[in-house]
Structures are given as C-alpha cells and as structure tokens.
Design a protein around this motif. Structure first.
Motif, short mmCIF file in Angstrom:
data_model
loop_
_atom_site.label_atom_id
_atom_site.label_comp_id
_atom_site.label_asym_id
_atom_site.label_seq_id
_atom_site.Cartn_x
_atom_site.Cartn_y
_atom_site.Cartn_z
N PHE A 177 0.95 -1.29 -0.05
CA PHE A 177 0.07 0.16 0.01
C PHE A 177 0.80 1.28 -0.10
O PHE A 177 0.60 2.36 -0.67
N SER A 178 1.79 1.29 0.79
CA SER A 178 2.51 2.56 0.99
C SER A 178 3.49 2.86 -0.31
O SER A 178 4.00 3.92 -0.26
N ILE A 179 3.72 2.28 -1.13
CA ILE A 179 4.12 2.28 -2.58
C ILE A 179 3.12 3.18 -3.44
O ILE A 179 3.04 4.53 -3.72
N LEU A 180 2.08 2.30 -3.63
CA LEU A 180 0.99 2.77 -4.49
C LEU A 180 0.08 4.12 -3.90
O LEU A 180 0.00 5.04 -4.65
N GLY A 181 -0.04 3.83 -2.59
CA GLY A 181 -0.99 4.83 -1.93
C GLY A 181 -0.33 6.17 -1.84
O GLY A 181 -1.33 7.08 -1.86
N ASN A 182 0.94 6.39 -2.04
CA ASN A 182 1.46 7.94 -1.99
C ASN A 182 1.84 8.24 -3.44
O ASN A 182 1.63 9.41 -3.77
N ILE A 183 2.47 7.46 -4.19
CA ILE A 183 2.77 7.76 -5.54
C ILE A 183 1.63 8.33 -6.24
O ILE A 183 1.66 9.10 -7.19
N ILE A 184 0.41 7.67 -6.08
CA ILE A 184 -0.56 7.91 -6.88
C ILE A 184 -1.48 9.53 -6.34
O ILE A 184 -1.55 10.35 -7.34
N ILE A 185 -1.25 9.65 -5.24
CA ILE A 185 -1.65 11.07 -4.61
C ILE A 185 -0.84 12.11 -5.31
O ILE A 185 -1.10 12.86 -5.77
N PHE A 186 0.73 11.69 -5.43
CA PHE A 186 1.64 12.66 -5.93
C PHE A 186 1.16 13.00 -7.32
O PHE A 186 1.13 14.05 -7.75
N ASN A 187 1.05 11.79 -8.21
CA ASN A 187 1.01 11.78 -9.65
C ASN A 187 -0.37 12.65 -9.88
O ASN A 187 -0.15 13.39 -10.94
N ASN A 188 -1.35 12.25 -9.38
CA ASN A 188 -2.65 12.86 -9.40
C ASN A 188 -2.64 14.33 -9.07
O ASN A 188 -3.09 15.23 -9.80
N MET A 189 -2.03 14.77 -7.99
CA MET A 189 -2.01 16.09 -7.47
C MET A 189 -1.26 17.15 -8.47
O MET A 189 -1.63 18.20 -8.74
N ILE A 190 -0.08 16.22 -9.09
CA ILE A 190 0.87 17.27 -9.75
C ILE A 190 0.20 17.56 -10.92
O ILE A 190 0.05 18.78 -11.57
N SER A 191 -0.65 16.80 -11.43
CA SER A 191 -1.45 16.93 -12.78
C SER A 191 -2.55 17.95 -12.67
O SER A 191 -3.00 18.76 -13.33
#
Lengths: 261, 261
Positions: free
Chosen positions: B147-161
């Motif tokens: 969880f700790s990999i995807l759960g954080n990368i996706i937030i970062f990726n989505n918020m950047i865009s």
C-alpha cells in the motif's frame, strides 16, 4: 506507442469466439493469482511464449520488451524492501536480501509480467468489436459496451489531431521542449484545448446521428457482426477452465506457496 | 450516485463518456513508456483529464475516467488489481464535481479567488486520496504491491497533474463548454441532488474514511504499527490480511460517504 496492438494473423486463437477469449483473460488472472512460487508460475509463462509464437504476436512483445524487464526487476527490488522475512544473505541498509524475499519478489514480478503478457496476447488477437461483443455476452450492458468501443476508436483520432496541432504550432515557432518536465507538460495545454473542443463539436452530431439510427431503443440490439459458438470454441473453453481448476488445485494442495524458514 | 446509473439513458451523456475516456486514454497510452517507478507507475499527465472532464461532464466523466484508465491498463498489463483501478478511477472522476457541488455550489471552478483556489485544491485532494486508497488497498489485498508505494505515488501523481495542468485546460475549455450548453447540468437537467445535510454528511464520511484508510494503510503495510487485536499470523509481510481487516472498513465508510454525496 500505437493504440492498437491487433495483428491480423488469422491463427486458431484469432478465430476463437470473443467470449472464450474474454473468459481466457479472466482465467489467466485467476490462475496467476493463486500461486506465489516462480516455479509454479513458469508453466503459464511457457504457455504464453507458445501462444505468442502461434499467434504471431512477437512484434508486440518485442516492442514492450523493456517494460517486461523493468517490471520484473523493480517489483523484485520493491518486495526485497518490504518482504523482510527469512535470514538475510547479505546485510544491506534498506534491502532485505534473503532467499525468501528474493523468491517472493521475483514471483511477484513474474506474476505481473505474465499479466502484461496476457493483455498483450489478448490485444494482439482480439479486435475492439470482438472485445465488446465478448463483454456483452458476459452481461455488460450494450450502452457500456458501445462507450468502450467508441472510446477505443476515438483515442487514435484524438492522438492524430493532437499531432497535427503540435506540427502546426511548431511551424509557427512554438517550442514544446523548453523548461523542466512540468513546464514542458504545461506547454502542451494549447494543444489539448483545440483537441478537446474538436471532440465536443463531434459529440453533439454523434449523439444526434445515433438517436436517428435508433440507438438505445432496444436493450439487445441486433448487429451485422455475428459470432457463432463452434465446437472448437467449446473445446477451448474447456481447456481454459481446466487450466483455472488446475491452478486452484495447485494452490489448494499447497504446491504454489513459498516456504519461509 | 444515482446519476451514475441514470446517465446511461441519455445518448449525449454516453457519447460524452466515450469522449472523456478517449481523451484520457489518448494522453495516457503515449506516456506508458515513461515510467516514474518502473513496474509501479508511469508519468501520468493524463490524470489532468478526469478532473477537467468531471467539472464539465459530471457522471459521464466518472465512467469516462474508469473506461479510459482500463484502455490505458491494457498497454501496461491488466490483472485482477485493475478491478480496483477501475473503481478508483470512477471515483477520481466522480468526487471532484460532487464535492464541488457541496463546498462551492453555483461557483465556477475557473474563478481565481483565493477561496475558489483553496476549494479546488481540496476537491482534487479528496479525489486523489480516495483513488490512491482504492488502488493501494486492492493491490495490497492481492499482495501484488505494498500500500505504502501505490498509496502515496498515486496521490503525488494525481495532484501534480490536477494542480499544474487541469486549471489551465479548465480555464480554456470551461467557458466555451458552458456557452455551448454542454455542461452535464445542461445535458441532464432532470438530475436532482439529495438534501444538503445528507450530502454534507456524505462528504464528512468520505474525508474521514479516506484519510483514515490512507494513514492506516501506510502504517500497516510498512509494519510500523499493527493493531494489537490482530493475530500474530496477520502481522507478517506482505500484510495482506492485516490490510483487509484494518483498511477495508475505512474504505467502505469512504465509499458510503461518496454514495450519500
């Protein structure tokens, strides 16, 4: 990257009923899910290679070769950080390099690579309309299937429109490659807006054309494309179901698990 | 959430759904070859599209986001985890316009006041966190990735865009779509909202559930904190059973909140 991976090879797999192909896709997910050990996953990998050869899908696999390699490598590495079980072979700061973490991580990488291989094989042998026909036979409503088909068809058109706008803007001296990654991405916004508005202009006309042709009057509309279920489809269905049952049996009797000492 | 069902009766909404999905896939697929963390996720400027489409097309964008992501997934490998990806992207397209309707009812998302900007960031964050929670939870349940990999990368990726690209596209497109009477409120004027108190309660449940799930998922998947009531057999990597017991109830609270909104 092309949006279509379909290769017109006319193999026996290509000619299978779409429902059988969609069912095979789900059975592959099912089979891969139940086992962890790389050795238990190996037969499925061999089956993928044989199917790639039979269906002439190698060009697609070759195109995505780096994705396969990186997928296995980085998944193995990620699980060596998080799967901290078994005695460490070498003491490293973040990575827990043990036999168990290595086998578990490699198994996860192999699983994901086999799932990718399944989707590449599926797309190499299945047309979009076959995919949606298969989904509809499995209970997906007609309108949803239609939206999926339309989206598959429209995506390459939008990519072409975007490329035309990029070329037109470049000819006028607009530099798309200036700045860092985010600045560069922001420079593509003037490309997205005309593509977006062009798509919306199509939407109205498309909706009217669909309604004029009676879209949505019947929940089960007829189609020009017919997919009869033949003996070979029933046989393929049985083989695929057998693979699914075999993999569940491997899991049930404990052969696909990883032993941690 | 009833509009997610009702929209399929409206031909124009079906077409807008396909267009949203095609636009999303058209940007998603070319960037599949630019991995952010290979095997985990790639650079996704396409994540700006569902946010923009959500404000424009409402429920059609929610389905468009889910279908567009599914099309993109076929080029990065589909698997059982993609069922969670489908629901996560449905929510990523659903939350922005619903949350906006509660906290900024009647206001245009392209207004440039500090309050509007803060509300815009809040709705994008709410959508991104739920999307990340669902994918991270699903992949950890299946023991594919922690969880700790995807759960954080996706937030970062989505918020950047959502912060760097969506506002620019929205600023260019929203006034034109509104002038052309193509906003979802114009296409489906028959849509009725629940009473405001229920929607506010839904938003509160959504935020509580998703933030709780995010915190719990990170703590449990890294092994940093395991609730004492869990049996010892649950407290071992890959923590799939621990995630199932601790994070699942919070995810269901968040989804129930989304349903009430």
């Amino acid at each position: 990257m092309p949006i279509y991976l379909y290769i017109d090879h006319r193999s026996a797999i290509h000619r299978l009923h779409p429902t059988v192909k969609v069912f095979a896709l789900f059975v592959m997910f099912w089979s891969v899910y139940w086992v962890d050990h790389p050795l238990a996953l190996l037969p499925l990998g061999v089956l993928m290679v044989a199917l790639a050869q039979a269906t002439g899908s190698w060009p697609n696999f070759y195109r995505l070769r780096w994705l396969f390699i990186l997928l296995i490598f980085f998944t193995t590495l990620a699980w060596m950080v998080f799967y901290r079980r078994g005695p460490a072979l070498i003491n490293l700061p973040i990575i827990h390099l043990s036999r168990a973490s290595l086998v578990f991580g490699f198994g996860r990488g192999l699983k994901l690579a086999e799932l990718l291989a399944t989707s590449v094989l599926f797309l190499s042998t299945t047309k979009v309309e076959e995919f949606t026909a298969g989904l509809q036979r499995m209970g997906v409503p007609y309108r949803v299937g239609f939206a999926i088909t339309l989206a598959f068809r429209l995506a390459p058109l939008f990519i072409d429109s975007a490329l035309t706008v990029v070329q037109a803007q470049s000819l006028r001296g607009y530099d798309f490659n200036r700045g860092g990654p985010i600045a560069r991405a922001r420079r593509y916004v003037p490309v997205v807006i005309p593509v977006f508005m062009g798509a919306l202009r199509k939407a109205n006309n498309m909706a009217m054309a669909l309604e004029a042709r009676g879209f949505g009057i019947s929940a089960t509309p007829t189609s020009y494309i017919d997919f009869p279920m033949r003996a070979r489809d029933r046989m393929a269905f049985a083989i695929v179901a057998g693979i699914g049952m075999l993999y569940f049996a491997i899991y049930y009797f404990g052969y696909g698990a990883i032993a941690v000492n | 959430m009833h509009e997610l069902r009702l929209m399929w009766r409206n031909t124009r909404m079906v077409v807008l759904c396909a267009i949203s999905a095609a636009l999303y896939a058209a940007v998603l697929v070319p960037f599949k070859v630019v991995p952010l963390i290979p095997g985990v996720t790639e650079l996704r400027p396409a994540n700006a599209i569902p946010i923009v489409c959500s404000f424009l097309f409402g429920p059609a964008a929610a389905w468009g986001s889910a279908i567009g992501n599914m099309i993109g997934d076929f080029f990065g490998g589909v698997g059982p985890g993609d069922i969670f990806g489908f629901v996560a992207n449905l929510m990523y397209g659903y939350i922005p316009y619903k949350a906006w309707g509660i906290i900024a009812d009647g206001q245009s998302p392209v207004m440039r006041t500090p309050a509007t900007i803060a509300k815009y960031v809040a709705v994008c964050l709410a959508a991104s966190v739920l999307c990340a929670d669902l994918v991270g939870w699903g992949d950890n349940l299946l023991a594919f990735r922690p969880f700790s990999i995807l759960g954080n990368i996706i937030i970062f990726n989505n918020m950047i865009s959502a912060l760097a690209l969506s506002p620019l596209i929205l600023y260019g497109v929203y006034p034109r779509v509104r002038a052309g009477r193509m906003l979802y409120t114009d296409v489906m004027p028959e849509l009725r909202e629940r009473p405001r108190a229920v929607r506010v309660a839904g938003l509160t449940m959504l935020l509580g559930g998703e933030l709780g799930a995010w915190a719990m998922g990170n703590l449990v998947s890294t092994g940093y904190w395991i609730p004492s009531f869990l049996p010892a057999s649950f407290a071992i990597s890959p923590y799939d059973k621990a995630i199932a017991v601790t994070v699942s109830p919070l995810i269901f609270v968040a989804l129930a909140g989304a349903w009430l909104m």
